[in-house]
Design a protein around this motif. Structure first.
Motif, mmCIF file in Angstrom:
data_model
loop_
_atom_site.group_PDB
_atom_site.id
_atom_site.type_symbol
_atom_site.label_atom_id
_atom_site.label_comp_id
_atom_site.label_asym_id
_atom_site.label_seq_id
_atom_site.Cartn_x
_atom_site.Cartn_y
_atom_site.Cartn_z
ATOM 1 N N SER A 178 0.857 -1.175 0.000
ATOM 2 C CA SER A 178 0.000 0.000 0.000
ATOM 3 C C SER A 178 0.902 1.236 0.000
ATOM 4 C CB SER A 178 -0.915 0.006 1.220
ATOM 5 O OG SER A 178 -0.135 0.094 2.404
ATOM 6 N N CYS B 124 1.262 5.639 0.586
ATOM 7 C CA CYS B 124 0.738 6.798 1.288
ATOM 8 C C CYS B 124 1.491 8.031 0.799
ATOM 9 C CB CYS B 124 0.927 6.626 2.795
ATOM 10 S SG CYS B 124 0.230 7.978 3.752
ATOM 11 N N GLU C 62 -3.936 7.795 1.536
ATOM 12 C CA GLU C 62 -3.692 6.386 1.230
ATOM 13 C C GLU C 62 -4.036 6.070 -0.226
ATOM 14 O OE1 GLU C 62 -2.456 4.010 3.330
ATOM 15 O OE2 GLU C 62 -2.203 5.546 4.864
ATOM 16 N N ALA D 13 -4.337 2.403 -2.420
ATOM 17 C CA ALA D 13 -4.292 0.944 -2.289
ATOM 18 C C ALA D 13 -3.479 0.279 -3.397
ATOM 19 C CB ALA D 13 -5.702 0.372 -2.264
ATOM 20 N N THR D 14 -3.480 0.885 -4.575
ATOM 21 C CA THR D 14 -2.786 0.284 -5.722
ATOM 22 C C THR D 14 -1.834 1.290 -6.344
ATOM 23 O OG1 THR D 14 -4.448 0.992 -7.324
ATOM 24 C CG2 THR D 14 -4.794 -1.156 -6.255
#
Length: 110
Positions: A50, A52, A94, A96-97
């Motif tokens: 993940s 950020c 954030e 996710a991909t």
């Protein structure tokens, strides 16, 4: 004679449609079992990274996982962003991909 030929052609098309339909149903049912409960999950999916985005020394930086130091620094200064985006970057945004990460970076750079 013409009617017989028309009926024969129609039967061939119907038979071909039935065969193709049953093949399509079979291929769908074969791939549907891959996600059945009890099957092993790929380790690659379990180790998915993940991302950020955070403000780091006045620039947007990309952090991977829970790391405290950035994996990548961008040349996008945070002072050029609006106040809402700067506040979001303080707490971290954030992704996710990798695709989502790239989309966010593209939005901030424009």
């Amino acid at each position: 004679m013409k009617n017989t030929l028309k009926k024969l052609t129609l039967c061939v098309f119907v038979l071909a449609a039935v065969i193709m339909s049953s093949a399509a149903v079979k291929s769908i049912s074969d791939t549907g079992d891959n996600n059945a409960p009890g099957q092993n999950v790929s380790l690659a999916a379990a180790n998915k990274t993940s991302y950020c985005l955070r403000d780091w020394q006045g620039y947007i930086a990309v952090f991977e996982g829970d790391k405290e130091t950035p994996a990548t620094m961008t040349d996008i200064p945070t002072e050029t962003l609006n106040k809402v985006d700067r506040e979001k970057l303080k707490s971290g945004i954030e992704a996710a991909t990798r695709e989502e990460l790239l989309s966010l970076l593209e939005d901030f750079s424009s």
